[in-house]
Each structure stands twice: as structure tokens, then as C-alpha cells.
Design a protein around this motif. Structure first.
Motif, PDB file in Angstrom:
ATOM      1  N   ILE A  67       0.861  -1.183   0.000  1.00 34.01           N
ATOM      2  CA  ILE A  67       0.000   0.000   0.000  1.00 34.01           C
ATOM      3  C   ILE A  67       0.900   1.237   0.000  1.00 34.01           C
ATOM      4  O   ILE A  67       1.997   1.209   0.559  1.00 34.01           O
ATOM      5  N   GLY A  68       0.457   2.306  -0.656  1.00 28.33           N
ATOM      6  CA  GLY A  68       1.287   3.489  -0.708  1.00 28.33           C
ATOM      7  C   GLY A  68       0.506   4.784  -0.789  1.00 28.33           C
ATOM      8  O   GLY A  68      -0.614   4.815  -1.295  1.00 28.33           O
ATOM      9  N   LEU A  69       1.132   5.831  -0.268  1.00 26.74           N
ATOM     10  CA  LEU A  69       0.609   7.192  -0.386  1.00 26.74           C
ATOM     11  C   LEU A  69       1.481   7.960  -1.369  1.00 26.74           C
ATOM     12  O   LEU A  69       2.698   7.779  -1.383  1.00 26.74           O
ATOM     13  N   GLY A  70       0.862   8.803  -2.152  1.00 21.75           N
ATOM     14  CA  GLY A  70       1.606   9.630  -3.084  1.00 21.75           C
ATOM     15  C   GLY A  70       0.959  10.993  -3.230  1.00 21.75           C
ATOM     16  O   GLY A  70      -0.122  11.242  -2.694  1.00 21.75           O
ATOM     17  N   SER A  71       1.632  11.862  -3.944  1.00 18.12           N
ATOM     18  CA  SER A  71       1.099  13.195  -4.192  1.00 18.12           C
ATOM     19  C   SER A  71      -0.291  13.100  -4.804  1.00 18.12           C
ATOM     20  O   SER A  71      -0.574  12.214  -5.602  1.00 18.12           O
ATOM     21  N   ALA A  72      -1.137  14.029  -4.430  1.00 18.84           N
ATOM     22  CA  ALA A  72      -2.510  14.055  -4.940  1.00 18.84           C
ATOM     23  C   ALA A  72      -2.533  14.348  -6.429  1.00 18.84           C
ATOM     24  O   ALA A  72      -1.627  14.977  -6.985  1.00 18.84           O
ATOM     25  N   VAL A  73      -3.588  13.904  -7.066  1.00 18.14           N
ATOM     26  CA  VAL A  73      -3.820  14.195  -8.475  1.00 18.14           C
ATOM     27  C   VAL A  73      -3.960  15.710  -8.627  1.00 18.14           C
ATOM     28  O   VAL A  73      -4.652  16.358  -7.834  1.00 18.14           O
ATOM     29  N   LEU A  74      -3.305  16.272  -9.629  1.00 25.36           N
ATOM     30  CA  LEU A  74      -3.272  17.727  -9.802  1.00 25.36           C
ATOM     31  C   LEU A  74      -4.663  18.337  -9.922  1.00 25.36           C
ATOM     32  O   LEU A  74      -4.967  19.334  -9.284  1.00 25.36           O
ATOM     33  N   SER A  75      -5.500  17.750 -10.721  1.00 22.14           N
ATOM     34  CA  SER A  75      -6.837  18.297 -10.912  1.00 22.14           C
ATOM     35  C   SER A  75      -7.844  17.159 -10.940  1.00 22.14           C
ATOM     36  O   SER A  75      -7.737  16.251 -11.759  1.00 22.14           O
ATOM     37  N   ASN A  93      -2.907  24.672  -2.006  1.00 23.01           N
ATOM     38  CA  ASN A  93      -3.179  23.724  -0.925  1.00 23.01           C
ATOM     39  C   ASN A  93      -3.061  22.246  -1.295  1.00 23.01           C
ATOM     40  O   ASN A  93      -3.217  21.388  -0.428  1.00 23.01           O
ATOM     41  N   LEU A  94      -2.787  21.951  -2.533  1.00 23.83           N
ATOM     42  CA  LEU A  94      -2.790  20.561  -2.981  1.00 23.83           C
ATOM     43  C   LEU A  94      -1.799  19.678  -2.225  1.00 23.83           C
ATOM     44  O   LEU A  94      -2.028  18.484  -2.055  1.00 23.83           O
ATOM     45  N   ASN A  95      -0.716  20.263  -1.716  1.00 19.32           N
ATOM     46  CA  ASN A  95       0.276  19.463  -0.991  1.00 19.32           C
ATOM     47  C   ASN A  95      -0.259  18.915   0.336  1.00 19.32           C
ATOM     48  O   ASN A  95       0.372  18.057   0.953  1.00 19.32           O
ATOM     49  N   MET A  96      -1.438  19.358   0.773  1.00 22.55           N
ATOM     50  CA  MET A  96      -2.033  18.853   2.016  1.00 22.55           C
ATOM     51  C   MET A  96      -2.942  17.644   1.775  1.00 22.55           C
ATOM     52  O   MET A  96      -3.598  17.167   2.688  1.00 22.55           O
ATOM     53  N   ILE A  97      -2.959  17.164   0.531  1.00 24.90           N
ATOM     54  CA  ILE A  97      -3.743  15.981   0.180  1.00 24.90           C
ATOM     55  C   ILE A  97      -2.791  14.921  -0.353  1.00 24.90           C
ATOM     56  O   ILE A  97      -1.861  15.231  -1.102  1.00 24.90           O
ATOM     57  N   ALA A  98      -3.000  13.687   0.058  1.00 26.40           N
ATOM     58  CA  ALA A  98      -2.235  12.570  -0.500  1.00 26.40           C
ATOM     59  C   ALA A  98      -3.213  11.584  -1.109  1.00 26.40           C
ATOM     60  O   ALA A  98      -4.377  11.497  -0.714  1.00 26.40           O
ATOM     61  N   ASN A  99      -2.718  10.844  -2.069  1.00 27.36           N
ATOM     62  CA  ASN A  99      -3.505   9.869  -2.797  1.00 27.36           C
ATOM     63  C   ASN A  99      -3.036   8.473  -2.402  1.00 27.36           C
ATOM     64  O   ASN A  99      -1.838   8.210  -2.353  1.00 27.36           O
ATOM     65  N   ASN A 100      -3.968   7.593  -2.125  1.00 23.53           N
ATOM     66  CA  ASN A 100      -3.642   6.184  -1.905  1.00 23.53           C
ATOM     67  C   ASN A 100      -3.326   5.609  -3.292  1.00 23.53           C
ATOM     68  O   ASN A 100      -4.159   5.008  -3.939  1.00 23.53           O
ATOM     69  N   TRP A 101      -2.109   5.838  -3.746  1.00 21.30           N
ATOM     70  CA  TRP A 101      -1.731   5.594  -5.138  1.00 21.30           C
ATOM     71  C   TRP A 101      -1.681   4.109  -5.500  1.00 21.30           C
ATOM     72  O   TRP A 101      -1.826   3.754  -6.659  1.00 21.30           O
TER      73      TRP A 101
END
Length: 142
Positions: A67-75, A93-101
């Protein structure tokens, strides 16, 4: 390192003994990549651009997933509309969201492993993200 190198457990795996092990070594990276390529059938890729923290999902000495976290999708229109972000606010503010990539379980995973793994990801991922990137996460997207 392969799945075969982990000790086989003679008893039924107990989901309550699950833990996440952060991928920090070359051998754990190889195992993470192997699990994703073998068990994540619809997107068996391990390349990701941006911030990223990956984990092996373990029960005792048995690896049951990745399982992994990564940078959120840009849009992401639905997310951005739900939050109420315009483009300028989203970029700030996008850097405050992570994606379960990435998230996949092996055939060794007992019942309810997915729910438990996601719960552990929220608990540990937020702390590790702050430690690694000095950024407080306020939202995880899947």
C-alpha cells in the motif's frame, strides 16, 4: 527478496496482528514492486511521480500486500468542486492531500485485511508524511 523468503505460518493469520512496514531498503522495494506487479492486475505499475511513501502490509512474518501514499492528483473535478477550490486555491493547498496511489493484497490476506490496512494507512501515513515532507495532511483520496 520474494514472498517465499518469509516464514510460512502454520496457523490462520490474525488481521488484528497486522502492521505496516515502511519501504526503506532495496530489498523491501523489490518486494513491494513484486507484489504490485503480481497482484495488482489492472495497474501493475510501480512508477510514480511526486512525493511517495510505500508500505508492505505484514501479519507476523508474512507479507500480505502493498500500500502506498503519493502526491494528490493535480486536478480532480469532483474533489475540487466538493472542497470548493478554485484553481489558485487548489494549487496553493494541494500538498495537504495525499492519494492512496497503490493498494493490493496477496492471496494470503485474511478476511477484513483491506479495511484494517486502510485504517493503518491513515494512522501511520499521516505521521510519516509529516515526518518525511513536513506537511500536514488534511485529506486522503483513494
Amino acid at each position: 527478496m520474494s514472498l517465499d523468503q518469509y516464514t510460512e505460518i502454520e496457523y490462520e493469520l490474525d488481521v488484528n496482528r497486522m502492521r505496516l512496514v515502511k519501504v526503506c531498503s532495496e530489498s523491501s522495494r523489490k518486494l513491494f514492486n513484486h507484489i504490485v506487479k503480481t497482484y495488482h492486475s489492472y495497474v501493475p505499475k510501480t512508477m510514480f511521480t511526486g512525493r511517495r511513501i510505500d508500505y508492505l502490509i505484514m501479519i507476523d512474518n508474512t507479507c500480505i500486500g502493498a500500500i502506498g501514499l503519493g502526491s494528490a492528483v493535480l486536478s480532480l473535478k469532483a474533489r475540487d468542486e466538493y472542497i470548493g477550490w478554485d484553481k489558485k486555491t487548489r494549487l496553493k493547498n494541494l500538498n495537504m492531500i495525499a492519494n492512496n496511489w497503490r493498494f493490493t493484497l496477496t492471496d494470503k490476506a485474511p478476511k477484513n485485511s483491506g479495511t484494517k490496512a486502510l485504517s493503518l494507512l491513515v494512522k501511520h501515513g499521516v505521521k510519516d508524511w509529516m515526518s518525511e515532507y513536513n506537511t500536514k495532511l488534511v485529506l486522503l483520496e483513494t
